[in-house]
Each structure stands twice: as structure tokens, then as C-alpha cells.
Design a protein around this motif. Structure first.
Motif, PDB file in Angstrom:
ATOM      1  N   PRO A 147       0.820  -1.214   0.000  1.00  0.00           N
ATOM      2  CA  PRO A 147       0.000   0.000   0.000  1.00  0.00           C
ATOM      3  C   PRO A 147       0.856   1.267   0.000  1.00  0.00           C
ATOM      4  O   PRO A 147       1.890   1.337   0.677  1.00  0.00           O
ATOM      5  CB  PRO A 147      -0.806  -0.114   1.297  1.00  0.00           C
ATOM      6  N   GLY A 148       0.431   2.267  -0.777  1.00  0.00           N
ATOM      7  CA  GLY A 148       1.150   3.528  -0.849  1.00  0.00           C
ATOM      8  C   GLY A 148       1.356   4.144   0.519  1.00  0.00           C
ATOM      9  O   GLY A 148       0.455   4.156   1.348  1.00  0.00           O
ATOM     10  N   GLY A 149       2.566   4.622   0.770  1.00  0.00           N
ATOM     11  CA  GLY A 149       2.911   5.242   2.050  1.00  0.00           C
ATOM     12  C   GLY A 149       3.485   4.277   3.070  1.00  0.00           C
ATOM     13  O   GLY A 149       4.014   4.701   4.099  1.00  0.00           O
ATOM     14  N   THR A 150       3.407   2.982   2.813  1.00  0.00           N
ATOM     15  CA  THR A 150       3.884   1.979   3.766  1.00  0.00           C
ATOM     16  C   THR A 150       5.395   2.043   3.939  1.00  0.00           C
ATOM     17  O   THR A 150       5.903   1.949   5.069  1.00  0.00           O
ATOM     18  CB  THR A 150       3.448   0.564   3.341  1.00  0.00           C
ATOM     19  N   ALA A 151       6.132   2.190   2.842  1.00  0.00           N
ATOM     20  CA  ALA A 151       7.598   2.226   2.944  1.00  0.00           C
ATOM     21  C   ALA A 151       8.031   3.379   3.846  1.00  0.00           C
ATOM     22  O   ALA A 151       8.864   3.193   4.745  1.00  0.00           O
ATOM     23  CB  ALA A 151       8.230   2.352   1.560  1.00  0.00           C
ATOM     24  N   SER A 152       7.470   4.531   3.634  1.00  0.00           N
ATOM     25  CA  SER A 152       7.821   5.694   4.459  1.00  0.00           C
ATOM     26  C   SER A 152       7.393   5.486   5.915  1.00  0.00           C
ATOM     27  O   SER A 152       8.162   5.745   6.838  1.00  0.00           O
ATOM     28  CB  SER A 152       7.157   6.946   3.880  1.00  0.00           C
ATOM     29  N   ARG A 153       6.172   5.003   6.099  1.00  0.00           N
ATOM     30  CA  ARG A 153       5.631   4.804   7.453  1.00  0.00           C
ATOM     31  C   ARG A 153       6.477   3.824   8.253  1.00  0.00           C
ATOM     32  O   ARG A 153       6.715   4.017   9.452  1.00  0.00           O
ATOM     33  CB  ARG A 153       4.187   4.327   7.360  1.00  0.00           C
ATOM     34  N   LEU A 154       6.979   2.768   7.601  1.00  0.00           N
ATOM     35  CA  LEU A 154       7.768   1.748   8.299  1.00  0.00           C
ATOM     36  C   LEU A 154       9.274   2.004   8.239  1.00  0.00           C
ATOM     37  O   LEU A 154      10.049   1.263   8.821  1.00  0.00           O
ATOM     38  CB  LEU A 154       7.464   0.359   7.725  1.00  0.00           C
ATOM     39  N   GLY A 155       9.678   3.039   7.499  1.00  0.00           N
ATOM     40  CA  GLY A 155      11.102   3.338   7.375  1.00  0.00           C
ATOM     41  C   GLY A 155      11.843   2.362   6.473  1.00  0.00           C
ATOM     42  O   GLY A 155      13.051   2.173   6.611  1.00  0.00           O
ATOM     43  N   ILE A 156      11.125   1.761   5.521  1.00  0.00           N
ATOM     44  CA  ILE A 156      11.752   0.827   4.585  1.00  0.00           C
ATOM     45  C   ILE A 156      12.505   1.637   3.542  1.00  0.00           C
ATOM     46  O   ILE A 156      11.973   2.588   2.970  1.00  0.00           O
ATOM     47  CB  ILE A 156      10.690  -0.080   3.919  1.00  0.00           C
ATOM     48  N   LYS A 157      13.764   1.247   3.289  1.00  0.00           N
ATOM     49  CA  LYS A 157      14.624   2.000   2.377  1.00  0.00           C
ATOM     50  C   LYS A 157      15.389   1.064   1.449  1.00  0.00           C
ATOM     51  O   LYS A 157      15.529  -0.130   1.733  1.00  0.00           O
ATOM     52  CB  LYS A 157      15.629   2.823   3.176  1.00  0.00           C
ATOM     53  N   ALA A 158      15.884   1.617   0.345  1.00  0.00           N
ATOM     54  CA  ALA A 158      16.781   0.863  -0.524  1.00  0.00           C
ATOM     55  C   ALA A 158      17.950   0.395   0.329  1.00  0.00           C
ATOM     56  O   ALA A 158      18.446   1.137   1.190  1.00  0.00           O
ATOM     57  CB  ALA A 158      17.260   1.737  -1.677  1.00  0.00           C
ATOM     58  N   GLY A 159      18.377  -0.842   0.130  1.00  0.00           N
ATOM     59  CA  GLY A 159      19.448  -1.435   0.938  1.00  0.00           C
ATOM     60  C   GLY A 159      18.909  -2.399   1.982  1.00  0.00           C
ATOM     61  O   GLY A 159      19.650  -3.262   2.470  1.00  0.00           O
ATOM     62  N   ASP A 160      17.624  -2.253   2.359  1.00  0.00           N
ATOM     63  CA  ASP A 160      17.007  -3.218   3.268  1.00  0.00           C
ATOM     64  C   ASP A 160      16.897  -4.559   2.562  1.00  0.00           C
ATOM     65  O   ASP A 160      16.980  -4.641   1.329  1.00  0.00           O
ATOM     66  CB  ASP A 160      15.630  -2.732   3.726  1.00  0.00           C
ATOM     67  N   LYS A 161      16.703  -5.625   3.320  1.00  0.00           N
ATOM     68  CA  LYS A 161      16.646  -6.982   2.763  1.00  0.00           C
ATOM     69  C   LYS A 161      15.229  -7.543   2.850  1.00  0.00           C
ATOM     70  O   LYS A 161      14.504  -7.285   3.815  1.00  0.00           O
ATOM     71  CB  LYS A 161      17.569  -7.923   3.543  1.00  0.00           C
ATOM     72  N   VAL A 162      14.896  -8.336   1.847  1.00  0.00           N
ATOM     73  CA  VAL A 162      13.630  -9.068   1.833  1.00  0.00           C
ATOM     74  C   VAL A 162      13.956 -10.538   2.023  1.00  0.00           C
ATOM     75  O   VAL A 162      14.752 -11.110   1.276  1.00  0.00           O
ATOM     76  CB  VAL A 162      12.863  -8.844   0.514  1.00  0.00           C
ATOM     77  N   ARG A 163      13.366 -11.134   3.050  1.00  0.00           N
ATOM     78  CA  ARG A 163      13.534 -12.565   3.306  1.00  0.00           C
ATOM     79  C   ARG A 163      12.361 -13.304   2.676  1.00  0.00           C
ATOM     80  O   ARG A 163      11.208 -13.110   3.072  1.00  0.00           O
ATOM     81  CB  ARG A 163      13.572 -12.847   4.806  1.00  0.00           C
ATOM     82  N   TYR A 164      12.720 -14.121   1.701  1.00  0.00           N
ATOM     83  CA  TYR A 164      11.733 -14.937   0.999  1.00  0.00           C
ATOM     84  C   TYR A 164      12.527 -15.997   0.239  1.00  0.00           C
ATOM     85  O   TYR A 164      13.639 -15.721  -0.226  1.00  0.00           O
ATOM     86  CB  TYR A 164      10.889 -14.081   0.041  1.00  0.00           C
ATOM     87  N   PRO A 165      12.021 -17.216   0.107  1.00  0.00           N
ATOM     88  CA  PRO A 165      12.819 -18.314  -0.445  1.00  0.00           C
ATOM     89  C   PRO A 165      13.451 -18.084  -1.822  1.00  0.00           C
ATOM     90  O   PRO A 165      14.485 -18.683  -2.108  1.00  0.00           O
ATOM     91  CB  PRO A 165      11.826 -19.479  -0.495  1.00  0.00           C
ATOM     92  N   ILE A 166      12.891 -17.251  -2.699  1.00  0.00           N
ATOM     93  CA  ILE A 166      13.492 -17.093  -4.027  1.00  0.00           C
ATOM     94  C   ILE A 166      14.775 -16.273  -4.011  1.00  0.00           C
ATOM     95  O   ILE A 166      15.538 -16.299  -4.972  1.00  0.00           O
ATOM     96  CB  ILE A 166      12.517 -16.440  -5.054  1.00  0.00           C
ATOM     97  N   PHE A 167      15.026 -15.563  -2.919  1.00  0.00           N
ATOM     98  CA  PHE A 167      16.216 -14.714  -2.861  1.00  0.00           C
ATOM     99  C   PHE A 167      17.379 -15.507  -2.307  1.00  0.00           C
ATOM    100  O   PHE A 167      17.249 -16.197  -1.298  1.00  0.00           O
ATOM    101  CB  PHE A 167      15.936 -13.462  -2.038  1.00  0.00           C
ATOM    102  N   SER A 168      18.554 -15.414  -2.961  1.00  0.00           N
ATOM    103  CA  SER A 168      19.714 -16.210  -2.569  1.00  0.00           C
ATOM    104  C   SER A 168      20.109 -15.930  -1.138  1.00  0.00           C
ATOM    105  O   SER A 168      20.136 -14.796  -0.687  1.00  0.00           O
ATOM    106  CB  SER A 168      20.899 -15.927  -3.512  1.00  0.00           C
ATOM    107  N   GLY A 169      20.355 -16.999  -0.407  1.00  0.00           N
ATOM    108  CA  GLY A 169      20.763 -16.865   0.978  1.00  0.00           C
ATOM    109  C   GLY A 169      19.628 -16.517   1.923  1.00  0.00           C
ATOM    110  O   GLY A 169      19.832 -16.336   3.106  1.00  0.00           O
ATOM    111  N   ALA A 170      18.400 -16.432   1.385  1.00  0.00           N
ATOM    112  CA  ALA A 170      17.271 -16.062   2.237  1.00  0.00           C
ATOM    113  C   ALA A 170      16.746 -17.297   2.961  1.00  0.00           C
ATOM    114  O   ALA A 170      16.424 -18.287   2.334  1.00  0.00           O
ATOM    115  CB  ALA A 170      16.152 -15.429   1.419  1.00  0.00           C
TER     116      ALA A 170
END
Length: 173
Positions: A147-170
């Protein structure tokens, strides 16, 4: 002829001729195919975004747009997306991606994610119903729409990591 008889005749005519009319216009036919599908949920899963600054974790329940048809539909025609929800668009290999907001009624934040799970770029507050092309700006493996505004509200920024099985090392979510 009474007005109720006329009304019934019009309804019958629409019932008979509308499908014929729609079939003669492929664009209208594709739109009719997409709208009901917009209300069907795709496969759901969980993922977590982990802040590179301090390790705060933000869990999300996501629908996974795995097929080309699901990717083409995305969040089109939806009128809401709850906090902590999103849609993940995974691809088989990293590549430059372009998204748009055609027929998307809700503002979204788009997170472009590299194969190692790092968020490469965030497009905040993508404008509903816009045909403007939104580019990943780098080669990425997936896009996460929230949802729009979520990244700002939660402080999510470029460089943060997403944990999910398709991502290497996740590890799992």
C-alpha cells in the motif's frame, strides 16, 4: 405493450446480444475476462522485510503473481489493499523491469528487489490509473507492491533486505 413487458423484452435482448457484442470487440472481451479475476486471490505466502539499519522486521502477507496472466493482472481493479499485505511479482532471472498503474485504483509503493534480496529501489506513492512507466533502474529478480505510504511509514529503504525463499541466501519468512 405494458412497461413491464417492455422492460422484460429489453433485459432478454441484452442477455442475448451483449455477449455477441462483447465477442466482436477483443479489447472489451479481455477486460470482461480480467475484472472477475481481480477479485480472486492468487496464492498467498509470507515474507519479511528486514531493515539494514537496526534490524527491524516487517512481516507481510503477499499474493504471488507467478504466471504471466497473474503478472498482467496484478492489482488491477482492486479497491483496497490492507496494511501488511502486498503482491510479489517474481521472475526466473534478474532483469530490468517496468511497471505501470493502468487500471490500478489504489496508490502503491513498488519495491524492486535484487536476487540477493536487497531492495534496489523504491517507487513511493505510484499514482493510481497512470500509464507512466516505472522502471526498476537496475536488474532485479522481483517487485513487491505494498500500500502507498507503507515504505515511508515503516522506514523501509533501498538497501534493506527481503527474506523470501526465491532470494539467494534467504532463510524462509
Amino acid at each position: 405493450m405494458s412497461s413491464s413487458t417492455k422492460g422484460a423484452a429489453i433485459c432478454v435482448a441484452l442477455f442475448i446480444f451483449l455477449p455477441v457484442f462483447a465477442a466482436s470487440f477483443p479489447v472489451l472481451n479481455r477486460l470482461i475476462d480480467l475484472v472477475p479475476a481481480a477479485y480472486a486471490k492468487m496464492r498467498q505466502d509470507k515474507l519479511t522485510i528486514v531493515s539494514a539499519q537496526g534490524g527491524a522486521e516487517h512481516p507481510f502477507t503477499v499474493e504471488v503473481a507467478a504466471t504471466e496472466k497473474e503478472k498482467a493482472l496484478g492489482l488491477m481493479f482492486r479497491t483496497s489493499l490492507g496494511a501488511g499485505e502486498g503482491m510479489l511479482f517474481p521472475y526466473p532471472a534478474e532483469r530490468g523491469l517496468q511497471m505501470w498503474m493502468r487500471n490500478t485504483y489504489i496508490p502503491l509503493d513498488m519495491l524492486f528487489i535484487r536476487a540477493d534480496g536487497t531492495i534496489a529501489r523504491i517507487e513511493e506513492g505510484a499514482e493510481p490509473l497512470s500509464d507512466r512507466v516505472i522502471s526498476s533502474g537496475a536488474t532485479v529478480l522481483a517487485v513487491l507492491e505494498i500500500p502507498g505510504g507503507t515504505a515511508s511509514r515503516l522506514g523501509i529503504k533501498a538497501g534493506d533486505k527481503v527474506r523470501y525463499p526465491i532470494f539467494s541466501g534467504a532463510a524462509g519468512p
